[in-house]
Design an enzyme around this catalytic site. Structure first.
Site, PDB file in Angstrom:
ATOM      1  N   HIS A  68       0.853  -1.201   0.000  1.00 53.84           N
ATOM      2  CA  HIS A  68       0.000   0.000   0.000  1.00 53.84           C
ATOM      3  C   HIS A  68       0.888   1.251   0.000  1.00 53.84           C
ATOM      4  CE1 HIS A  68       0.563  -0.794   4.417  1.00 53.84           C
ATOM      5  NE2 HIS A  68       0.993   0.453   4.319  1.00 53.84           N
TER       6      HIS A  68
HETATM    7  C1  T46 Z   1       2.517   0.742   7.196  1.00 51.83           C
HETATM    8  C2  T46 Z   1       3.195  -0.527   7.517  1.00 51.83           C
HETATM    9  C3  T46 Z   1       4.649  -0.375   7.762  1.00 51.83           C
HETATM   10  C4  T46 Z   1      -5.500  -0.105  12.722  1.00 51.83           C
HETATM   11  O1  T46 Z   1      -6.665  -0.326  13.061  1.00 51.83           O
HETATM   12  N1  T46 Z   1      -4.829   0.916  13.252  1.00 51.83           N
HETATM   13  C5  T46 Z   1      -3.551   1.210  12.929  1.00 51.83           C
HETATM   14  O2  T46 Z   1      -2.979   2.183  13.451  1.00 51.83           O
HETATM   15  C6  T46 Z   1      -2.903   0.388  11.947  1.00 51.83           C
HETATM   16  C7  T46 Z   1      -1.490   0.650  11.550  1.00 51.83           C
HETATM   17  C8  T46 Z   1      -3.586  -0.666  11.409  1.00 51.83           C
HETATM   18  N2  T46 Z   1      -4.858  -0.909  11.798  1.00 51.83           N
HETATM   19  C9  T46 Z   1      -5.563  -2.066  11.219  1.00 51.83           C
HETATM   20  C10 T46 Z   1      -5.850  -1.959   9.746  1.00 51.83           C
HETATM   21  C11 T46 Z   1      -5.847  -3.397   9.292  1.00 51.83           C
HETATM   22  O3  T46 Z   1      -7.144  -3.942   9.473  1.00 51.83           O
HETATM   23  O4  T46 Z   1      -4.730  -3.185  11.370  1.00 51.83           O
HETATM   24  C12 T46 Z   1      -4.909  -4.067  10.269  1.00 51.83           C
HETATM   25  C13 T46 Z   1      -3.573  -4.411   9.623  1.00 51.83           C
HETATM   26  O5  T46 Z   1      -3.066  -3.264   8.984  1.00 51.83           O
HETATM   27  P1  T46 Z   1      -2.283  -3.308   7.570  1.00 51.83           P
HETATM   28  O6  T46 Z   1      -2.813  -4.405   6.743  1.00 51.83           O
HETATM   29  O7  T46 Z   1      -2.289  -1.960   6.997  1.00 51.83           O
HETATM   30  O8  T46 Z   1      -0.822  -3.682   8.071  1.00 51.83           O
HETATM   31  P2  T46 Z   1       0.507  -3.648   7.238  1.00 51.83           P
HETATM   32  O9  T46 Z   1       1.532  -4.377   8.015  1.00 51.83           O
HETATM   33  O10 T46 Z   1       0.321  -4.013   5.842  1.00 51.83           O
HETATM   34  O11 T46 Z   1       0.867  -2.063   7.267  1.00 51.83           O
HETATM   35  C14 T46 Z   1       1.183  -1.426   8.459  1.00 51.83           C
HETATM   36  C15 T46 Z   1       0.536  -0.037   8.483  1.00 51.83           C
HETATM   37  O12 T46 Z   1      -0.873  -0.155   8.277  1.00 51.83           O
HETATM   38  C16 T46 Z   1       1.063   0.853   7.425  1.00 51.83           C
HETATM   39  O13 T46 Z   1       0.719   2.186   7.733  1.00 51.83           O
HETATM   40  O14 T46 Z   1       3.107   1.619   6.604  1.00 51.83           O
HETATM   41  O15 T46 Z   1       2.585  -1.223   8.588  1.00 51.83           O
END
Ligand code: T46
Length: 384
Positions: free
Chosen positions: A288
């Site tokens: 993303h």
């Molecule tokens: C990034 C990389 C390095 C929340 O509810 N609150 C939060 O503050 C965050 C970060 C995530 N979430 C929820 C959203 C999704 O349902 O946690 C779940 C997993 O998030 P995501 O799929 O976006 O995780 P990554 O590891 O792909 O990405 C994360 C961060 O979202 C992103 O900002 O840059 O870590």
């Protein structure tokens, strides 16, 4: 006014002198006109004491009401409005003086009205002409001159980047400055007011902001630059590997301590912190980009590859493999994280609260977003 004097002493004083000369000329013209209108009894000699009052009041208005604020960079409409204010204020003060002293009996009102009217016309005309002349004579630089706004951390890099692209950095506005007076013969200012005065009186062409969160452009500086017709440019780096301060212990059994400070080591205020744990090797996450969120990623334990894609050039990989290394990411970068070692911990400091709407999770959408942004940036640059 203090800043005007500090950053453009002679130019500022030249406008004060010019104003006073205009006022004397306006009175001479007004009294001649009065005589030619058939009022032969009236002479400039009678009018002289009023002129002295006018000059003192004019000086008072200039200094007390700061009516020459940014005069060098005022556009024509602003010049007319500010000159009208200056003349009106002077007129009201003179009228008050005349009302309250016996001088009121000896003067010709028509001459005073005429003098202020002529003064206004001269003021606007000569300010415009004098500005034009100053700009023409005092500006010798072939390359654009600029004020650079940055933090301590990005100072040298900001200067180098701008110098390489042909910009002459004359002044630096350091956020959280360490009371330095100058950097490599480049002037240093420490507040928005000083920065505005410096841009105006030293006739700088541009303002560049380097390595700061976009939302940190100071409001007053932004407004003043808008009024002076000066463009603020954000010089973006998209990502940057930072060395995080780490204090090792002589005795390894006490471990090491690493730290960083908001706005000093990273260019944004921290609104959110999150971390990813309990991971397996070869885990892939991310896929993303963010529209607004700036982040600092670090891996205090283990090893994680961060693959970065700006949508137009080759992908870059940064490996985070210890507490002393951080990766600063600006918005608009597609990322993928690959865990090289199980149990590796990824910690993230973010400039924004969590908002799913500012994520771009579809690669085609990301490419369209970047293309549109590039076009808008180019259009903005060519406007200047
Ligand atoms: C990034 C990389 C390095 C929340 O509810 N609150 C939060 O503050 C965050 C970060 C995530 N979430 C929820 C959203 C999704 O349902 O946690 C779940 C997993 O998030 P995501 O799929 O976006 O995780 P990554 O590891 O792909 O990405 C994360 C961060 O979202 C992103 O900002 O840059 O870590």
């Amino acid at each position: 006014m203090k800043n005007q004097l500090r950053y453009g002493k002679l130019k500022y004083i030249s406008f004060i002198v010019l104003d006073l000369l205009c006022l004397i000329a306006a009175n001479i013209i007004a009294s001649r006109l009065y005589v030619e209108m058939g009022r032969l009894r009236y002479s400039y000699r009678v009018h002289r004491s009023i002129v002295v009052y006018m000059l003192v009041i004019d000086l008072f208005v200039t200094l007390a009401f700061n009516t020459l604020n940014r005069v060098l960079r005022r556009r024509t409409v602003k010049e007319i409005v500010e000159s009208a204010k200056h003349v009106a204020l002077s007129f009201v003060l003179l009228a008050t003086v005349l009302f309250t002293t016996k001088l009121g009996a000896d003067y010709s009102r028509v001459t005073v009205y005429l003098a202020y009217l002529i003064y206004f016309v001269l003021l606007v005309g000569l300010h415009i002409a004098w500005k034009w002349l100053l700009m023409k004579c005092l500006k010798h630089n072939d390359c654009p001159t600029a004020l650079l706004m940055t933090t301590d951390k990005f100072l040298q890099e900001g200067i180098d980047t701008l110098t390489k692209s042909g910009v002459d950095v004359k002044t630096v506005f350091l956020l959280k400055a360490l009371n330095r007076e100058s950097v490599d013969a480049i002037r240093m200012v420490q507040s928005e007011d000083e920065a505005t005065a410096d841009i105006c009186w030293n006739m700088l062409d541009r303002v560049y902001i380097y390595g700061l969160d976009h939302q940190m452009i100071p409001y007053k500086l932004n407004k003043a630059c808008g009024e002076m017709g000066i463009k603020i440019d954000i010089v973006d780096f998209e990502y940057k590997v930072l060395e995080l301060k780490t204090i090792p212990n002589k005795d390894p059994k006490y471990g090491a301590l690493s730290f960083l400070e908001s706005k000093r080591d990273i260019p944004f205020p921290i609104r959110r912190v999150y971390w990813i744990t309990e991971t397996e090797a070869n885990l892939h996450r991310g896929f993303h980009a963010h529209k607004q969120n700036c982040q600092l990623l670090f891996c205090p334990y283990g090893k994680i590859d961060i693959i970065l894609d700006d949508g137009s050039s080759e992908k870059k990989t940064v490996t985070l493999d210890g507490p002393g290394k951080g990766l600063l990411l600006m918005p608009g970068l597609w990322r993928e994280m690959v865990w090289q070692q199980s149990g590796s911990v990824l910690c993230v400091l973010a400039s924004e609260y969590y908002d799913e709407a500012e994520y771009i999770r579809n690669y085609d959408e990301f490419i369209a977003y970047k293309t549109e942004k590039r076009c808008l940036d180019e259009a903005a640059r060519s406007e200047v």
